[in-house]
Design an enzyme around this catalytic site. Structure first.
Site, PDB file in Angstrom:
ATOM      1  N   ARG A 171      -2.671  -1.047   5.124  1.00  0.00           N
ATOM      2  CA  ARG A 171      -3.468  -1.693   4.219  1.00  0.00           C
ATOM      3  C   ARG A 171      -3.019  -2.910   3.859  1.00  0.00           C
ATOM      4  O   ARG A 171      -3.853  -3.853   3.427  1.00  0.00           O
ATOM      5  CB  ARG A 171      -3.895  -0.668   3.275  1.00  0.00           C
ATOM      6  CG  ARG A 171      -4.589   0.437   3.817  1.00  0.00           C
ATOM      7  CD  ARG A 171      -4.748   1.748   2.749  1.00  0.00           C
ATOM      8  NE  ARG A 171      -3.650   2.416   2.359  1.00  0.00           N
ATOM      9  CZ  ARG A 171      -3.532   3.453   1.446  1.00  0.00           C
ATOM     10  NH1 ARG A 171      -4.580   3.610   0.744  1.00  0.00           N
ATOM     11  NH2 ARG A 171      -2.425   3.842   1.097  1.00  0.00           N
TER      12      ARG A 171
ATOM     13  N   CYS B 183       0.975  -1.178  -0.009  1.00  0.00           N
ATOM     14  CA  CYS B 183       0.042  -0.116   0.044  1.00  0.00           C
ATOM     15  C   CYS B 183       0.779   1.087   0.014  1.00  0.00           C
ATOM     16  O   CYS B 183       1.728   1.295  -0.802  1.00  0.00           O
ATOM     17  CB  CYS B 183      -0.898  -0.058   1.202  1.00  0.00           C
ATOM     18  SG  CYS B 183      -0.257  -0.216   2.818  1.00  0.00           S
TER      19      CYS B 183
END
Length: 276
Positions: A240, A235
């Site tokens: 994430r 990410c």
């Protein structure tokens, strides 16, 4: 036997609020780690939960020396909150979110044998009518050191070496703008060549809990993110990406690595190739 209504290959990696409440009422004492910001923890948390905010601990250089230092810091912070090999650890944030997923990934990287994420997080705990506390909880540090599972982390060199491999899927968990290069958050905008995108929040249902196995597979497999491949998630800074890591672990994918330097490192290293 673990209840598994969502059909996961590894259902033991999550725990529902109802199941956790029943275990706590029966006298079980797992270590509860609240990964939300400090003000959210102070306003109300699971009874007995210790606060740990890892959000500012990131890495932008995955060469061997800085990567070792970064991992040592994570290990030290987890031990400072009482992590021990023989005690189950349950991590949570506001929902089944990326802060808790980052801690989950770190514990798995260090080989902790009994780590779970609270499915739906604090929001689901409250919605279920379970008790909330504002009592301060002082952590009791341990002397725990993990046994790193190196196959769960990726450096930029590993990603670079594997770009053209046929048994690799590169998973971008960022937003559309970041993936397309219109939102630039490092020296360059774009994506790692060959990467496919599944934005991390699409792993979740509207109530903040993880989607079922069938729903997740329907998102990943058509993009070529399949169990036979090594999956490299990224990410901007590895949060994430850790959420994508957990989603694939729930599905039983055997080879998943979190590229912790992610786009901040890749986009800043001008020698590395990009796509837009």
């Amino acid at each position: 036997m673990v209840d598994n209504p969502k059909g996961y290959a590894n259902p033991q990696l999550l725990i529902t609020p109802d199941a956790l409440a029943a275990q706590l009422a029966a006298g079980d004492t797992p270590l509860l780690l609240d990964l939300r910001p400090a003000d959210a923890w102070a306003a109300g948390h699971l009874p007995g939960a210790v606060h740990l905010d890892l959000f500012g601990v990131s890495l932008i250089d995955t060469d061997p020396a800085p990567l070792r230092a970064f991992l040592w810091i994570l290990e030290h912070l987890l031990a400072s909150r009482g992590v021990e090999a023989g005690r189950r650890v349950i991590v949570y944030d506001e929902k089944s979110g990326m802060r808790a997923a980052r801690a989950f990934w770190a514990l798995e990287f260090f080989g902790h044998p009994r780590t779970q994420q609270l499915d739906g997080g604090f929001g689901a705990w409250q919605a279920g009518g379970h008790p909330v506390s504002t009592e301060p909880v002082a952590p009791v540090a341990s002397t725990w050191t993990g046994t790193p599972v190196e196959e769960r982390v990726a450096s930029y060199r590993h990603v670079w070496d594997r770009l053209k491999a046929t048994d690799v899927a590169i998973l971008d968990t960022r937003s559309d703008g970041e993936y397309q290069g219109t939102l630039v958050r490092s020296a360059r905008g774009g994506r790692i060549p060959g990467a496919v995108q599944v934005e991390w929040t699409t792993n979740l249902r509207p109530d903040g809990s993880f989607k079922s196995s069938d729903e997740l597979r329907a998102m990943y497999e058509p993009l070529g993110v399949t169990p036979d491949k090594e999956v490299l998630t990224y990410c901007q800074g590895g949060y994430r990406a850790a959420h994508g890591y957990l989603a694939l672990r729930l599905l039983g994918y055997p080879r998943v690595r979190n590229y912790v330097g992610s786009w901040k490192e890749w986009g800043d290293r001008l020698e590395l190739p990009i796509e837009t």
